[in-house]
Design an enzyme around this catalytic site. Structure first.
Site, short mmCIF file in Angstrom:
data_model
loop_
_atom_site.label_atom_id
_atom_site.label_comp_id
_atom_site.label_asym_id
_atom_site.label_seq_id
_atom_site.Cartn_x
_atom_site.Cartn_y
_atom_site.Cartn_z
N SER A 127 0.83 -1.20 0.00
CA SER A 127 0.00 0.00 0.00
C SER A 127 0.87 1.25 0.00
O SER A 127 1.67 1.47 -0.90
CB SER A 127 -0.96 -0.05 1.19
OG SER A 127 -1.98 0.90 1.06
N GLU A 225 -2.10 -1.99 -8.41
CA GLU A 225 -3.29 -2.29 -7.64
C GLU A 225 -3.69 -1.03 -6.88
O GLU A 225 -2.92 -0.07 -6.82
CB GLU A 225 -3.03 -3.44 -6.66
CG GLU A 225 -1.96 -3.18 -5.61
CD GLU A 225 -2.46 -2.47 -4.36
OE1 GLU A 225 -3.61 -2.71 -3.95
OE2 GLU A 225 -1.70 -1.66 -3.79
N HIS A 290 -4.34 -5.39 -2.04
CA HIS A 290 -5.12 -5.37 -0.81
C HIS A 290 -6.09 -6.55 -0.75
O HIS A 290 -6.36 -7.20 -1.76
CB HIS A 290 -5.91 -4.07 -0.72
CG HIS A 290 -5.09 -2.87 -0.43
ND1 HIS A 290 -4.32 -2.25 -1.39
CD2 HIS A 290 -4.90 -2.16 0.73
CE1 HIS A 290 -3.70 -1.20 -0.85
NE2 HIS A 290 -4.03 -1.13 0.43
#
Length: 317
Positions: A127, A225, A290
């Protein structure tokens, strides 16, 4: 911050840290958002159950006096914890506890020349930690592990993710395969190169982090992502990277999870519209990013993206 080191050659091999072993000391730091005490206790217990010895950074549980939980303390303290852990050659790995926001803020406080003096070790996170992964590859030429994080529900709420992280930590990097039932080619083909990328919005956010030597995906397989982003935002992020020249020389692109970014068919359509014209193999649905049911990916390692045939996948070579 020194910016004298060029982007590593796409033909050179990045430094690949050794797997961890029972008895190893491992560092825990919070370069981004604040970590609840409960999550820290769970993380320490999990690592100890694997035979590892957690070494908790001084500022892991800090909160910022202005920003509260969206920053785990002052920038200088978060940077110092990361610096100390990386330079500590008694540690076999450094775990970033969670993402959120804040990693991009500390890059200017890190000295690449100093960090290069340390013994390479696994650096783990995902992330927001994309900012650090990119910095480590660009400035240190070290393979890092994009993986679910100890201070998050994505890891602690999914036994499969816990097993994947343990497997990635204790085994060699080469020979792993990233695939799943939802993997589907958008542009067919096969490509080889170093693996780069991470969280899409963070790649956009760090576009100015290397002003003398812009990061590009030249010679690389790019993984992308994101989480909790509207389709128009993903459209804008991709547009920004395309206009910046980030994808120049990319050899292939693999798309991961888009948790709470729906509807997924719209994300798929945006990716096809904006990325297919690059003419490189493009693969949808890799278990990367995630959410539950994801795997760990060594960024900076060499990979083979297979976007065709009966078994589309990403091989770590």
């Amino acid at each position: 911050m020194s910016l004298s080191t060029p982007v590593p050659s796409t033909s050179s091999l990045a430094l690949s840290p050794e797997p961890v072993r029972p008895g190893d000391r491992v560092g825990l730091v919070s370069p981004s958002s604040a970590v609840p005490k409960k999550r820290l206790r769970e993380a320490v217990a999990l690592l100890e159950s694997w035979g590892l010895v957690p070494v908790v950074g001084d500022h892991v549980l800090d909160t910022h006096p202005r920003a509260g939980s969206y920053l785990a303390g002052e920038d200088r303290d978060r940077a110092e914890d990361l610096r100390r852990a990386w330079l500590d050659d008694s540690l076999a790995a450094v775990f970033c506890m969670r993402g959120g926001y804040g990693a991009a803020r500390i890059l200017d406080l890190l000295d690449p020349a100093e960090l290069r003096t340390a013994r390479p070790k696994l650096l783990i996170g995902s992330s927001d930690i994309t900012a650090i992964h990119e910095f480590w590859e660009h400035e240190l030429n070290v393979v890092t592990l994009f993986a679910p994080m100890l201070g998050t529900g994505d890891l602690m709420g999914d036994p499969g993710n816990v097993a994947a992280l343990k497997r990635a930590l204790f085994n060699p990097i080469a020979g792993r395969v990233l695939t799943g039932p939802g993997v589907d080619p958008i542009v067919p083909g096969t490509a080889e190169g170093r693996i780069a990328g991470g969280n899409l919005s963070l790649l956009v956010m760090t576009a100015g982090a290397h002003p003398r030597d812009r990061v590009r995906a030249d010679g690389r397989i790019v993984l992308l992502e994101d989480v909790t982003e509207d389709p128009y935002r993903i459209d804008g992020f991709l547009l920004t990277l395309l206009r910046s020249g980030y994808f120049e020389g990319a050899r292939g692109i693999g798309l991961g999870t888009w948790v709470k970014c729906g509807p997924l068919q719209e994300i798929h359509a945006i990716a096809e519209e904006m990325l297919a014209p690059l003419g490189v193999p493009l693969l949808w649905g890799l278990p990367f990013g995630h959410g539950y049911g994801v795997d760990c990916v060594p960024l900076g390692a060499r990979g083979r993206l297979v976007a065709e045939g009966a078994s589309p996948r990403l091989d770590i070579v």
